[in-house]
Design a protein around this motif. Structure first.
Motif, PDB file in Angstrom:
ATOM      1  N   ASN A  62       0.841  -1.189   0.000  1.00 19.47           N
ATOM      2  CA  ASN A  62       0.000   0.000   0.000  1.00 19.47           C
ATOM      3  C   ASN A  62       0.882   1.248   0.000  1.00 19.47           C
ATOM      4  O   ASN A  62       1.853   1.334   0.754  1.00 19.47           O
ATOM      5  CB  ASN A  62      -0.904   0.013   1.236  1.00 19.47           C
ATOM      6  N   VAL A  63       0.530   2.217  -0.838  1.00 20.35           N
ATOM      7  CA  VAL A  63       1.345   3.425  -0.980  1.00 20.35           C
ATOM      8  C   VAL A  63       0.477   4.658  -0.769  1.00 20.35           C
ATOM      9  O   VAL A  63      -0.616   4.764  -1.330  1.00 20.35           O
ATOM     10  CB  VAL A  63       2.011   3.492  -2.364  1.00 20.35           C
ATOM     11  N   ILE A  64       0.966   5.580   0.040  1.00 19.66           N
ATOM     12  CA  ILE A  64       0.366   6.894   0.205  1.00 19.66           C
ATOM     13  C   ILE A  64       1.414   7.929  -0.184  1.00 19.66           C
ATOM     14  O   ILE A  64       2.538   7.912   0.323  1.00 19.66           O
ATOM     15  CB  ILE A  64      -0.104   7.137   1.651  1.00 19.66           C
ATOM     16  N   GLU A  66       3.005  11.692  -0.336  1.00 20.20           N
ATOM     17  CA  GLU A  66       3.048  12.838   0.559  1.00 20.20           C
ATOM     18  C   GLU A  66       4.040  13.877   0.034  1.00 20.20           C
ATOM     19  O   GLU A  66       5.249  13.703   0.145  1.00 20.20           O
ATOM     20  CB  GLU A  66       3.457  12.384   1.967  1.00 20.20           C
ATOM     21  N   MET A  94      -3.280   9.715  -5.175  1.00 18.50           N
ATOM     22  CA  MET A  94      -2.705  10.026  -3.871  1.00 18.50           C
ATOM     23  C   MET A  94      -2.390   8.778  -3.070  1.00 18.50           C
ATOM     24  O   MET A  94      -1.508   8.771  -2.227  1.00 18.50           O
ATOM     25  CB  MET A  94      -3.675  10.903  -3.074  1.00 18.50           C
ATOM     26  N   SER A  95      -3.137   7.697  -3.339  1.00 19.44           N
ATOM     27  CA  SER A  95      -2.906   6.426  -2.670  1.00 19.44           C
ATOM     28  C   SER A  95      -3.291   5.304  -3.617  1.00 19.44           C
ATOM     29  O   SER A  95      -4.192   5.457  -4.448  1.00 19.44           O
ATOM     30  CB  SER A  95      -3.707   6.333  -1.365  1.00 19.44           C
ATOM     31  N   LYS A  97      -2.444   0.703  -4.476  1.00 17.75           N
ATOM     32  CA  LYS A  97      -1.841  -0.577  -4.106  1.00 17.75           C
ATOM     33  C   LYS A  97      -1.029  -1.089  -5.283  1.00 17.75           C
ATOM     34  O   LYS A  97      -1.473  -1.030  -6.432  1.00 17.75           O
ATOM     35  CB  LYS A  97      -2.919  -1.588  -3.722  1.00 17.75           C
ATOM     36  N   GLY A 123       6.867   8.518  -1.301  1.00 21.40           N
ATOM     37  CA  GLY A 123       6.013   7.352  -1.377  1.00 21.40           C
ATOM     38  C   GLY A 123       6.103   6.593  -0.067  1.00 21.40           C
ATOM     39  O   GLY A 123       7.131   5.946   0.192  1.00 21.40           O
ATOM     40  N   ASN A 124       5.081   6.715   0.780  1.00 25.12           N
ATOM     41  CA  ASN A 124       5.061   6.009   2.065  1.00 25.12           C
ATOM     42  C   ASN A 124       4.491   4.615   1.838  1.00 25.12           C
ATOM     43  O   ASN A 124       3.301   4.457   1.564  1.00 25.12           O
ATOM     44  CB  ASN A 124       4.215   6.769   3.081  1.00 25.12           C
ATOM     45  N   ARG A 138       7.532   0.398   7.701  1.00 21.11           N
ATOM     46  CA  ARG A 138       7.150   1.295   6.625  1.00 21.11           C
ATOM     47  C   ARG A 138       8.401   1.821   5.940  1.00 21.11           C
ATOM     48  O   ARG A 138       9.414   2.100   6.597  1.00 21.11           O
ATOM     49  CB  ARG A 138       6.341   2.483   7.159  1.00 21.11           C
ATOM     50  N   ASP A 140       9.872   4.764   3.294  1.00 22.77           N
ATOM     51  CA  ASP A 140       9.626   6.035   2.637  1.00 22.77           C
ATOM     52  C   ASP A 140      10.640   6.210   1.506  1.00 22.77           C
ATOM     53  O   ASP A 140      11.847   6.218   1.750  1.00 22.77           O
ATOM     54  CB  ASP A 140       9.764   7.203   3.617  1.00 22.77           C
TER      55      ASP A 140
END
Length: 250
Positions: A62-64, A66, A94-95, A97, A123-124, A138, A140
């Motif tokens: 999963n990517v969020i 920022e 913005m987010s 998978k 990319g978190n 996690r 980054d």
């Protein structure tokens, strides 16, 4: 999708904890997640670009995303903050998978009111199995964007001052100052001496700022000059004579 300027900040300390946890996990597992390219430069007020996130593993991630503005100190430490109001950024997502063994491409359009401007899109990445201690892991990954004018730093804007030797560490430090209003980038550095040249890495020089550069030197090597290679010119500064003592002792 428009990125709201009020999006909450993630402190650099939290980011470093996450990266450290991920690095420790690499002792027992091999992760190859990457972002490419890491750095992109555009000569324009408006830039349309893209970057890829690669998941070579066997589990979905999963990517969020920022976006952040940032400042770099003399020592190279980075301080992050919410995206500056003078920068407008649109992202295709913005987010999302990333399935196993797949690559996801993010498209963006960036606009800056004034140049030069720079920011980073982190990319978190989550979704990894928990560590043996039960901690969530996690990663980054940064994609850094520079929006630059056609004019870059002039040779007359760049000044080099020797900060002397750290003989116990075998190091020689310099203060590199960009006194002008334009962005500059050192492509490479060289510490030259009698019969030997030690190659160093490049780094950005932001307008009206300085950067401390530490170059390693080797035993029986007496450096004579530091050379910095820019895109359109090269600059060289003599190294002060260390006198009778050996400055680069092991």
């Amino acid at each position: 999708m428009f990125i709201p300027q009020s999006k909450s900040n993630v402190h650099a300390a939290n980011r470093m904890v996450a990266i450290t946890l991920f690095a420790l996990s690499c002792l027992t597992a091999s992760f190859g997640q990457t972002i490419r390219p890491v750095i992109t430069e555009y000569t324009a007020n408006v830039a349309k670009g893209s970057f890829e996130l690669v998941n070579p593993g066997v589990i979905p991630l999963n990517v969020i995303l920022e976006p952040k503005s940032f400042t770099v100190s003399e020592t190279g430490d980075i301080t992050y903050r919410p995206l500056d109001k003078g920068i407008q950024l649109k992202l295709s997502a913005m987010s999302f998978k990333i399935p196993p063994e797949q690559t996801y491409t993010v498209f963006y359009e960036a606009r800056a009111e004034t140049l030069p401007a720079w920011f980073v899109i982190y990319g978190n990445i989550g979704g990894y199995h928990k560590s043996n201690t039960g901690l969530n892991i996690r990663l980054d990954l940064p994609h850094t964007v520079y929006l630059l004018p056609k004019h870059s730093a002039d040779k007359t804007d760049i000044h080099i001052r020797s900060l002397g030797y750290a003989a116990d560490k075998g190091q020689l430090s310099f203060l590199i100052t960009n006194s002008g209003p334009w962005f500059g980038r050192v492509l490479s550095s060289e510490l030259t001496g009698k019969g030997i040249t030690i190659q160093g890495s490049g780094f950005p020089l932001f307008p009206h700022s300085s950067r401390i550069v530490t170059e390693p030197c080797k035993a029986n090597h007496v450096p004579t000059a530091l050379r910095l290679q820019f895109k359109n010119f090269k600059i060289e500064e003599p190294v002060p004579d260390p006198g009778a003592y050996q400055p680069c002792a092991p």
